[in-house]
Design an enzyme around this catalytic site. Structure first.
Site, PDB file in Angstrom:
ATOM      1  N   TYR A   1      -2.833  13.400 -24.727  1.00 38.18           N
ATOM      2  CA  TYR A   1      -3.203  14.500 -23.826  1.00 38.18           C
ATOM      3  C   TYR A   1      -3.587  15.754 -24.610  1.00 38.18           C
ATOM      4  O   TYR A   1      -4.322  16.591 -24.117  1.00 38.18           O
ATOM      5  CB  TYR A   1      -2.022  14.860 -22.916  1.00 38.18           C
ATOM      6  CG  TYR A   1      -1.928  14.058 -21.648  1.00 38.18           C
ATOM      7  CD1 TYR A   1      -1.691  12.690 -21.686  1.00 38.18           C
ATOM      8  CD2 TYR A   1      -2.055  14.674 -20.403  1.00 38.18           C
ATOM      9  CE1 TYR A   1      -1.591  11.959 -20.524  1.00 38.18           C
ATOM     10  CE2 TYR A   1      -1.950  13.935 -19.232  1.00 38.18           C
ATOM     11  CZ  TYR A   1      -1.715  12.577 -19.298  1.00 38.18           C
ATOM     12  OH  TYR A   1      -1.622  11.863 -18.138  1.00 38.18           O
TER      13      TYR A   1
ATOM     14  N   LYS B   1       4.423   0.833 -27.957  1.00 36.05           N
ATOM     15  CA  LYS B   1       3.473  -0.247 -28.253  1.00 36.05           C
ATOM     16  C   LYS B   1       3.468  -0.386 -29.773  1.00 36.05           C
ATOM     17  O   LYS B   1       2.443  -0.284 -30.454  1.00 36.05           O
ATOM     18  CB  LYS B   1       2.088   0.133 -27.687  1.00 36.05           C
ATOM     19  CG  LYS B   1       1.049  -0.949 -27.746  1.00 36.05           C
ATOM     20  CD  LYS B   1       1.271  -2.083 -26.751  1.00 36.05           C
ATOM     21  CE  LYS B   1       0.270  -3.204 -27.005  1.00 36.05           C
ATOM     22  NZ  LYS B   1       0.582  -4.432 -26.264  1.00 36.05           N
TER      23      LYS B   1
ATOM     24  N   ASP C   1       3.490  -2.855 -22.089  1.00 36.26           N
ATOM     25  CA  ASP C   1       2.890  -3.837 -21.167  1.00 36.26           C
ATOM     26  C   ASP C   1       3.978  -4.688 -20.506  1.00 36.26           C
ATOM     27  O   ASP C   1       3.919  -4.978 -19.311  1.00 36.26           O
ATOM     28  CB  ASP C   1       1.825  -4.703 -21.871  1.00 36.26           C
ATOM     29  CG  ASP C   1       2.258  -5.237 -23.231  1.00 36.26           C
ATOM     30  OD1 ASP C   1       3.344  -4.852 -23.713  1.00 36.26           O
ATOM     31  OD2 ASP C   1       1.503  -6.039 -23.813  1.00 36.26           O
TER      32      ASP C   1
ATOM     33  N   ASP D   1       2.957   8.714 -17.884  1.00 34.78           N
ATOM     34  CA  ASP D   1       2.117   9.049 -16.730  1.00 34.78           C
ATOM     35  C   ASP D   1       1.871   7.805 -15.900  1.00 34.78           C
ATOM     36  O   ASP D   1       2.036   7.798 -14.674  1.00 34.78           O
ATOM     37  CB  ASP D   1       0.790   9.641 -17.224  1.00 34.78           C
ATOM     38  CG  ASP D   1      -0.144   9.953 -16.075  1.00 34.78           C
ATOM     39  OD1 ASP D   1       0.305  10.584 -15.104  1.00 34.78           O
ATOM     40  OD2 ASP D   1      -1.327   9.537 -16.125  1.00 34.78           O
TER      41      ASP D   1
ATOM     42  N   ASP E   1       3.861   6.465 -11.983  1.00 37.33           N
ATOM     43  CA  ASP E   1       3.139   6.175 -10.731  1.00 37.33           C
ATOM     44  C   ASP E   1       3.500   4.773 -10.248  1.00 37.33           C
ATOM     45  O   ASP E   1       3.745   4.546  -9.070  1.00 37.33           O
ATOM     46  CB  ASP E   1       1.613   6.238 -10.943  1.00 37.33           C
ATOM     47  CG  ASP E   1       1.029   7.603 -10.576  1.00 37.33           C
ATOM     48  OD1 ASP E   1       1.748   8.609 -10.721  1.00 37.33           O
ATOM     49  OD2 ASP E   1      -0.144   7.654 -10.151  1.00 37.33           O
TER      50      ASP E   1
HETATM   51  C1  IPM Z   1       0.981  13.944 -13.481  1.00 39.02           C
HETATM   52  C2  IPM Z   1      -0.484  14.071 -13.233  1.00 39.02           C
HETATM   53  C3  IPM Z   1      -1.124  14.879 -14.351  1.00 39.02           C
HETATM   54  C4  IPM Z   1      -0.901  14.117 -15.640  1.00 39.02           C
HETATM   55  C5  IPM Z   1      -2.621  15.189 -14.161  1.00 39.02           C
HETATM   56  C6  IPM Z   1      -2.886  15.875 -12.847  1.00 39.02           C
HETATM   57  C7  IPM Z   1      -3.173  15.970 -15.311  1.00 39.02           C
HETATM   58  O1  IPM Z   1      -1.077  12.834 -13.069  1.00 39.02           O
HETATM   59  O2  IPM Z   1       1.677  14.982 -13.512  1.00 39.02           O
HETATM   60  O3  IPM Z   1       1.452  12.831 -13.655  1.00 39.02           O
HETATM   61  O4  IPM Z   1      -1.677  13.221 -15.990  1.00 39.02           O
HETATM   62  O5  IPM Z   1       0.063  14.431 -16.342  1.00 39.02           O
HETATM   63 MN    MN Z   2       0.309  11.163 -13.191  1.00 39.30          MN
END
Ligand code: IPM
Ligand code: MN
Length: 352
Positions: free
Chosen positions: A142, A189, A221, A245, A249
């Site tokens: 990032y 990884k 993975d 990240d 999710d």
């Molecule tokens: C999160 C989001 C952010 C990230 C984006 C919006 C930059 O997806 O907080 O997980 O990738 O960190």
């Molecule tokens: Mn995210």
């Protein structure tokens, strides 16, 4: 107690869900005799429109001056399909994380008894899941060197980590494991990436300082797969920025809705609390988004930033009650009555 909180509503559904968290926080403060002073400040697309910058200096000053930051969401579709955009709302979020030194992102995943059948995963697989990711938040790909070369025909992003960056995150992971069930998984990884080998080496060295913690090392993975197969096998997971990240999710699906999971970003000083979902532009302004992830982020704020455990527990209790009584937004309504975002917020603050 006097609580000074910077309030960054941001974009999309951010302002709507933040409003509910404010109502609930004010109600809990009134009940326990605290006084909250909210300082609103601009971020994201809203800030770009107002002042041409997604994380203006004034916003940073408001965050630094506050005891904690409560944050909604950032992002706007008009930037997503425009690769040539010079400023993007997300840059504001990254700048904020970096300038506030928020290197550790705590993202819990747990199930709610009344929602267990809302998850796309089978009940017997997810029952009892209570894990927490510690995602590194101010390093890795990032923030690495990036660019274009070869007449714009080649693009690159680089992932860099220093030992010190890994160490401070890993220490937090070990400390968290000590508070929980003393199990830590380092997700990397290391069979391919040099940065991952540095992660592994650094965590291995720390093991001797925490002899009670049982550490496992797993490839990202494989974790992605095991996370939906047997999530209750995990407790504390530490990982680098991009892996964290993606995996968080994925993990949010376990609880049944992305609108449910809170997070805390911790640093040297001011901490920030935000839902893990994004700005959900399709729902913006419709009063339909689930405010619970933000409300639960406020609970984490009471507990983590101010040490107010009972206040946090009161919020979690009323959230559980609303779920059990079906006072839910459309993502959880499942054919039953769908309450508006604001109605859920009102109900929660009245029942606290
Ligand atoms: C999160 C989001 C952010 C990230 C984006 C919006 C930059 O997806 O907080 O997980 O990738 O960190
Ligand atoms: Mn995210």
């Amino acid at each position: 107690m006097k609580l000074n909180i910077a309030l960054l509503a941001g974009d999309g559904i951010g302002p709507e869900v933040i409003d509910q968290a404010v109502k609930v926080s004010d109600a809990v403060a009134a009940k326990f005799g605290h006084e909250i002073s909210w300082t609103p400040a601009l971020t994201g697309a809203a800030a770009i429109d107002a002042v041409g910058e997604p994380y203006p200096d004034e916003t940073h000053e408001a965050c630094v001056a506050a005891d904690a930051v409560l944050f909604g969401a950032i992002g706007h579709p008009r930037f997503d399909n425009d690769p040539s955009a010079k400023v993007r709302p997300e840059q504001g979020l990254l700048k904020m994380r970096q300038k506030l030194g928020l290197f550790a992102n705590v993202r819990p995943t747990f199930t709610f008894p009344s929602l267990i059948d809302k998850s796309p995963l089978k009940r017997e697989r997810i029952e009892g899941t209570d894990l927490v990711f510690l995602r590194e938040l101010t390093g890795g790909i990032y923030f690495g060197k990036r660019g274009r070369e070869d007449n714009n025909n080649t693009a690159y992003d680089t992932c860099t980590y220093t030992r010190a960056e890994v160490e401070r995150l890993a220490k937090k992971g070990f400390e968290m494991a000590m508070q929980r069930s003393k199990k830590l998984c380092c997700v990397d990884k290391a069979n391919v990436l040099e940065t991952s080998r540095l992660w592994r080496e650094t965590v291995q060295k720390l093991e001797k300082d925490y002899p009670e913690v049982e550490v496992s090392y797993e490839f990202v993975d494989a974790v992605a797969m095991r996370l939906v197969q047997w999530p209750s096998a995990y407790d504390v997971l530490i990982t680098e920025n991009l892996f964290g990240d993606i995996l968080t999710d994925e993990a949010s699906v376990i609880s049944g809705s992305m609108g449910l999971m809170p997070s805390a970003s911790l640093g040297e000083k001011t901490s920030l609390f935000e839902p893990i979902h994004g700005s959900y532009p399709q729902a913006a302004g419709k009063d339909i988004a689930n405010p619970l992830a933000t409300v639960l982020s406020a609970a984490m704020m009471f507990e983590t930033a101010f040490g107010l455990k009972d206040e946090a527990e009161a919020i979690r209790e009323v959230v559980n009650k609303s779920l059990a009584e079906g006072v839910v937004t459309e993502d959880l309504a499942d054919g039953g009555k769908a309450y508006k975002t604001s109605e859920v917020g009102n109900w929660l603050s009245e029942h606290i």
